[in-house]
Write a protein that holds these residues in place. Structure first.
Motif, PDB file in Angstrom:
ATOM      1  N   SER A   1     -33.058 -22.690  44.854  1.00  0.00           N
ATOM      2  CA  SER A   1     -33.426 -21.326  45.485  1.00  0.00           C
ATOM      3  C   SER A   1     -31.912 -21.079  46.120  1.00  0.00           C
ATOM      4  O   SER A   1     -30.916 -21.680  46.304  1.00  0.00           O
ATOM      5  N   ARG A   2     -32.004 -19.896  46.432  1.00  0.00           N
ATOM      6  CA  ARG A   2     -30.622 -19.137  47.057  1.00  0.00           C
ATOM      7  C   ARG A   2     -30.368 -19.737  48.366  1.00  0.00           C
ATOM      8  O   ARG A   2     -29.239 -20.193  48.469  1.00  0.00           O
ATOM      9  N   ASP A   3     -31.313 -20.137  49.249  1.00  0.00           N
ATOM     10  CA  ASP A   3     -31.074 -20.721  50.369  1.00  0.00           C
ATOM     11  C   ASP A   3     -30.546 -22.289  50.129  1.00  0.00           C
ATOM     12  O   ASP A   3     -29.508 -22.517  50.904  1.00  0.00           O
ATOM     13  N   GLN A   4     -30.731 -22.988  49.125  1.00  0.00           N
ATOM     14  CA  GLN A   4     -30.363 -24.061  48.659  1.00  0.00           C
ATOM     15  C   GLN A   4     -28.744 -24.067  48.571  1.00  0.00           C
ATOM     16  O   GLN A   4     -27.998 -24.906  48.831  1.00  0.00           O
TER      17      GLN A   4
ATOM     18  N   MET B   1     -26.669 -21.422  49.338  1.00  0.00           N
ATOM     19  CA  MET B   1     -25.968 -20.959  50.520  1.00  0.00           C
ATOM     20  C   MET B   1     -25.753 -22.253  51.637  1.00  0.00           C
ATOM     21  O   MET B   1     -24.913 -22.231  52.191  1.00  0.00           O
ATOM     22  N   ASN B   2     -26.813 -23.016  51.743  1.00  0.00           N
ATOM     23  CA  ASN B   2     -26.541 -24.109  52.335  1.00  0.00           C
ATOM     24  C   ASN B   2     -25.857 -25.515  51.773  1.00  0.00           C
ATOM     25  O   ASN B   2     -25.665 -26.299  52.665  1.00  0.00           O
TER      26      ASN B   2
END
Length: 244
Positions: free
Chosen positions: A85-88, A90-91
């Motif tokens: 995912s995008r969150d993964q 960005m993190n």
């Protein structure tokens, strides 16, 4: 600030300072609530100052062509793997497993911007990272080799947990340059993360290295712990060009 600062709070705030835990515990226990509050504030400000200085130092060392962020970034051009995912992204989760990322697709769709943003985010988190164009990295390695300091150069690169290699395949690489680039990628395997931006599908990587076997060995390492993100769409620069 609250007047209920405890000895444990002071000791925690002092982690990373030059003071030992025994000294912090002793003096915090001796102090009045106001004195502990003062000491706590001093240590927290010192910690913040050191963190900021490290961020600035790492950003300078990263050699970014421009400091980019995720703010306002257009994600519509990107197709993510089903399990990612995008969150993964960005993190920076991929750094925890020395995972790799390949940004593949059309020119002008944000591959370089995202690579820069990931390097900048790593620096903000206190993680050493470097950004190179492929041609720039090869030239730097070649200069180090000619000066008989290649081992030192490779050791310096190895201190970074993230290496971004931009514009892979845009310019030809000679046999020696390909060998040097292969060495960097091979030594990064399961030790640090790579972000590679390219407009070439894997089947054409052999044209960059001039050797299909070398390209196959590179791809084998990258795909093992890596993910491929597809970039599709009209070039941002063409879309916003003054020359029509």
């Amino acid at each position: 600030m609250s007047t209920t600062i405890t000895t444990a709070d002071v000791v925690e705030a002092g982690k990373g300072s030059s003071l030992t835990q025994a000294v912090l515990t002793d003096w915090a226990a001796k102090g009045t609530p106001k004195q502990r509050e003062y000491l706590y504030g001093l240590l927290m400000d010192e910690h913040a100052s050191r963190r900021h200085a490290r961020q600035v130092r790492l950003l300078k060392a990263a050699r970014l062509p421009a400091v980019k962020t995720f703010t306002g970034y257009d994600w519509s051009h990107i197709t993510f793997p089903d399990d990612y995912s995008r969150d993964q992204l960005m993190n920076l989760e991929f750094l925890n497993t020395a995972g790799d990322l390949v940004f593949y697709g059309d020119v002008g769709t944000g591959k370089t911007h995202l690579g820069c943003a990931l390097v900048a985010e790593a620096c903000q988190q206190g993680i050493p990272a470097r950004f190179f164009t492929t041609a720039g990295l090869v030239a730097q390695l070649r200069r180090a080799q000619e000066a008989e300091r290649l081992d030192k150069e490779l050791a310096s690169l190895a201190k970074n947990r993230l290496l971004a290699i931009d514009e892979f395949g845009y310019l030809p690489i000679d046999t020696e340059g390909a060998r040097l680039l292969f060495q960097v990628i091979a030594e990064a395997y399961e030790q640090r993360s790579l972000v590679i931006t390219t407009n070439l599908e894997f089947a054409r990587w052999g044209t960059v290295f001039g050797d299909d076997n070398m390209a196959a060995a590179v791809i084998d390492r990258i795909v093992h712990h890596g993910r491929l993100l597809h970039f599709r769409g009209e070039s941002y620069r063409v879309k916003n060009a003054l020359m029509k």
